[in-house]
Design an enzyme around this catalytic site. Structure first.
Site, PDB file in Angstrom:
ATOM      1  N   HIS A   1      -1.848  10.851  -6.709  1.00 55.93           N
ATOM      2  CA  HIS A   1      -0.431  11.880  -6.794  1.00 55.93           C
ATOM      3  C   HIS A   1      -0.363  12.576  -5.885  1.00 55.93           C
ATOM      4  O   HIS A   1       0.756  12.799  -4.956  1.00 55.93           O
ATOM      5  CB  HIS A   1      -0.854  12.946  -7.997  1.00 55.93           C
ATOM      6  CG  HIS A   1       0.215  13.907  -8.275  1.00 55.93           C
ATOM      7  ND1 HIS A   1       0.461  14.969  -7.576  1.00 55.93           N
ATOM      8  CD2 HIS A   1       1.426  13.395  -8.922  1.00 55.93           C
ATOM      9  CE1 HIS A   1       1.477  15.542  -7.839  1.00 55.93           C
ATOM     10  NE2 HIS A   1       2.410  14.980  -8.671  1.00 55.93           N
TER      11      HIS A   1
ATOM     12  N   CYS B   1      -1.294  -7.414  31.588  1.00 58.23           N
ATOM     13  CA  CYS B   1      -1.462  -6.227  30.715  1.00 58.23           C
ATOM     14  C   CYS B   1      -2.197  -4.781  31.515  1.00 58.23           C
ATOM     15  O   CYS B   1      -3.308  -4.873  31.849  1.00 58.23           O
ATOM     16  CB  CYS B   1      -2.457  -6.593  29.662  1.00 58.23           C
ATOM     17  SG  CYS B   1      -4.133  -7.394  30.263  1.00 58.23           S
TER      18      CYS B   1
END
Length: 802
Positions: free
Chosen positions: A424, A755
């Protein structure tokens, strides 16, 4: 649905469907829809029936309740009564009501028929409330009304149905309808009566067909705990969590389970009796239950396939409750409703938070949301003390239920002791857009009122609470009108827990996955210490390894399993585009810091150019560790199905070394070209450039590591503060090397990418790479948008400085 049916007090699930929300509420309409249409696809739903909206209004009319309700609600609106007084008065009136004879008879008859279908008398049933305005696209009524489990017999059933009617006027339900603008007197309540699944003897939980934190729509997320499912929904336990990759589920030979996290599962809800009446209660789980997974892989895959079938049928992401019967071993779906948070999120802008400075880490839990918030703690351990909450504070509590929603709306962030991603507290935090750290285990013990803390949900799956006020940056990445580029722009990723955060970026794949980061963060143990546990001398290290590998008969399986799943999460983020995984490139000092590593690593004066990369893979000192890396890659590609994975070899000093590494890989079932396997090599040593043609004969592509290449071309230690001014990736010598290897790769038909950080920092460097004819540039996610635009501009202008 006929007019006659709509006037009946009871309808069976198979006689209703999602068009009947006004008749039986969203929850029961959805159950009917699944019974009618999804049974043929293997989805099992326990049989049952529902009372109708006319039955509710008949009950209200027979007991003169409309006037009572209207008067009490008018007093609330006029300020003459409090919310609590109003709700209590209406509920009391409902509970005193008598059933109209025809309605009671219809419920009894339907219950008798359900018993007949089940083949036994007085079956146990779940009695669930279903409001007729429930689960609409812009409002989720989940948890607003009551559910009663383990109900047996006609009298108990009628009493439970009456209590469901009364729960339409809980304080939280009244408050929610007011906030959403619903007329209290126009919302009816249907009661679903469903054969109980004996999950008290098995397990239960919740699953979503979308990642609840990032909105990534290619996974099913499953939470599971022992016993009845209410504990998972309420956040009363720390459940197991599983993630299944949807695109590969259709292949029966594959097992695309990309996450298996064992939860604490400290308690379970079982059948009980209370004063002679049937009820439920929580009991502690056994040590064996806490140490075991609730679901086997076959169950996880079956639920994943059911979730996909349900989502496909409804045409939207779904929130589904499931249960496993401990007597029969069968799985069932007991509820399904549309997911109402991530599926409605606008995708035009991606907001990224980055911590720049922080205090001591106080507690750790599951990260809900992606924001960072600083503020003062307001510690509330009981709902009785809600009134003392301070607006704008950080709510710290054990767990929440719907009664806490009014307070949660006033909080800046939420921290709980218990709960999982489908609890919840997690669901409401997402709805409210609040960062939350869930399931910390000890927040209410370690934190105190008015303490200054920072809640960080910006660091992947784990959320942290830091002491004091942390520094952080917020970057908004605009994704609208992204340009198209010939040069592929890819992402550098290393953390499996945050890979899904970047799925909305229109990247051309993952250009660099640093395996060593996954090993260090997810596995923590030196692979040789697992392959040769008998050689680990340090007693503390041995204890840590035994604890981490608990549940694995073979300690090496711990490494292979966790590495494969961690890499799978990254490979999934932009599947089926390529994900280039660099095999481990720890330096010896970094390897030594892994648990058990000190017994297997030499001491080197300069680890940066020492025993690293390719030289380790065929060496007796690490060969068995590399075998585990290869096993993980093979499992990732062949058993889990991620054929988009490309393997890359780092720091390969010579052509001879390349041959030795490829031979070792082939021994472990990773043969270049078989099953579509591509193997790349890092270009970060001058020899890789000088002998580029020879390397291109052995590898499918190159990835330029500009940091190491700059270091070795200029002879500058990249970590040296004194030489920092000399470290320049745009130095003419470095650019000559880069231009040369791109030219040679293009000539040989090999793929070539880069990279490194330089294209992110310097637009002119991106233009230089484009001019040289590079195939791809891989950058950090927060640089992606800027580099993409820089490259598009360079391609349009067709110029660059070589």
């Amino acid at each position: 649905m006929t007019t006659q049916m709509t006037q009946q007090p009871v309808v069976w699930f198979e006689d209703t469907g999602r068009e009947a929300v006004a008749l039986v509420g969203g929850k029961n309409a959805s159950l009917g829809e699944m019974v009618q249409h999804l049974g043929r696809r293997g989805v099992s739903v326990p049989p049952g029936f529902a009372t109708t909206a006319p039955a509710y209004w008949r009950f209200v009319e027979a007991n003169g309740l409309a006037d009572v309700m209207a008067a009490r609600l008018a007093d609330l609106a006029a300020g003459k009564a409090t919310l609590a007084e109003t709700g209590q008065a209406i509920r009391h009136a409902v509970l005193q009501g008598e059933w109209p004879g025809d309605t009671a008879a219809a419920i009894r008859d339907a219950y008798a028929e359900l018993c007949r279908r089940a083949g036994r008398a007085d079956v146990d049933v779940a009695v669930r409330s279903s409001a007729t305005a429930e689960d609409l696209p812009d409002a989720s009524f989940a948890g607003q009304q009551e559910t009663f489990l383990n109900i047996r017999g006609e009298a108990a059933l009628l009493a439970a149905c009456r209590r469901c009617f009364a729960s339409l006027f809980t304080d939280r339900a009244i408050s929610y309808r007011q906030a959403k603008g619903f007329d209290h007197m126009k919302v009816a309540l249907s009661v679903g009566v469903q054969l109980m699944v004996r999950s008290d003897l098995g397990g239960a939980g919740v699953m979503f067909t979308i990642d609840t934190e990032t909105g990534f729509d290619q996974v099913v997320v499953i939470d599971a705990a022992w016993g009845l499912g209410e504990n998972v929904v309420q956040g009363a336990v720390d459940p197991d969590e599983y993630q299944v990759f949807k695109p590969l589920l259709a292949e029966p030979a594959l097992t695309p389970i990309i996450e298996k996290r064992r939860g604490g599962k400290a308690q379970k809800m079982i059948y009980a009796t209370d004063g002679g009446e049937r009820a439920t209660r929580n009991v502690p789980t056994s040590k064996a239950e806490r140490a075991a997974f609730v679901l086997a892989d076959d169950d996880i895959l079956a639920l994943g396939r059911w979730a996909c079938a349900i989502e496909q049928h409804y045409g939207c992401p779904m929130d589904i409750e499931w249960a496993k019967d401990g007597e029969s071993g069968r799985l069932y779906v007991v509820q399904a409703r549309p997911e109402t948070v991530q599926s409605r999120r606008k995708a035009g802008t991606l907001k990224s938070y980055r911590i720049t400075s922080k205090g001591r880490r106080l507690v750790t839990g599951l990260s809900i949301g992606e924001a960072v918030v600083s503020g003062r703690v307001c510690l509330i351990e009981s709902a009785r003390d809600i009134d003392r909450f301070v607006d704008g504070a950080i709510l710290v509590t054990q767990n929440t239920d719907p009664d806490w929603v009014p307070v949660m709306k006033r909080a800046a962030a939420i921290v709980t002791d218990r709960g999982g991603r489908t609890s919840h507290a997690a669901i409401v935090s997402r709805e409210l857009g609040l960062p939350a750290v869930i399931g910390t285990g000890n927040a209410t013990h370690l934190l105190h009122d008015e303490q200054e803390v920072t809640v960080s949900c910006a660091e992947g799956d784990q959320g942290f609470v830091y002491e004091g006020t942390a520094g952080f940056e917020v970057v908004e990445l605009g994704l609208d009108d992204m340009p198209q580029t010939r040069t592929r722009i890819m992402l550098n990723l290393a953390n499996p827990s945050s890979a899904f955060r970047w799925w909305r970026l229109p990247a051309d794949g993952i250009g660099l996955v640093r395996m060593e980061f996954v090993i260090g963060n997810l596995i923590k143990v030196h692979p040789m210490a697992l392959a040769h546990f008998d050689r680990v001398q340090d007693a503390a290290a041995r204890e840590q390894i035994l604890e981490l590998t608990r549940g694995h008969a073979d300690k090496t399986e711990y490494f292979v399993d966790r590495l494969a799943r961690g890499l799978a999460r990254i490979a999934a983020a932009h599947y089926p585009k390529p994900a280039i995984i660099r095999m481990s490139d720890f330096k010896t000092n970094e390897y030594a810091n892994l648990i058990g590593g000190a017994d297997f690593e030499p001491t080197e004066e300069n680890p940066m150019i020492g025993f690293r990369g390719a030289s380790r893979y065929y060496s007796p000192a690490y060969r068995d560790g590399f075998a585990l890396e290869c096993r993980a890659i093979r499992r990732l590609r062949e058993e889990m199905g991620f054929a988009n994975v490309v393997v890359m070899i780092p720091f390969c000093r010579s052509v001879g070394e390349a041959d030795r590494v490829l031979a070792v890989m082939a021994e472990h079932g990773l043969r270049r070209g078989e099953n579509g396997l591509e193997v790349y090599v890092m270009c970060e040593i001058p020899s890789n450039v000088i002998l580029a043609k020879a390397f291109a004969e052995r590898f499918d592509g190159f990835s330029i590591g500009s940091n190491d290449l700059t270091q070795l071309v200029l002879g500058v230690d990249r970590d040296s503060e004194q030489l920092a001014a000399l470290f320049d990736e745009q130095d003419a010598a470095v650019k000559w090397m880069i231009a040369s290897v791109i030219r040679e790769a293009n000539a040989a038909g090999a793929k070539i990418g880069l990279c490194g950080q330089a294209p992110s920092d310097h637009p002119e460097f991106a233009a230089f790479l484009v001019e040289c004819g590079i195939d791809s540039i891989s950058v950090s996610p927060d640089s992606f948008v800027a580099v993409k635009r820089q490259v598009a501009k360079a391609e349009a202008e067709g110029t660059g400085a070589v």
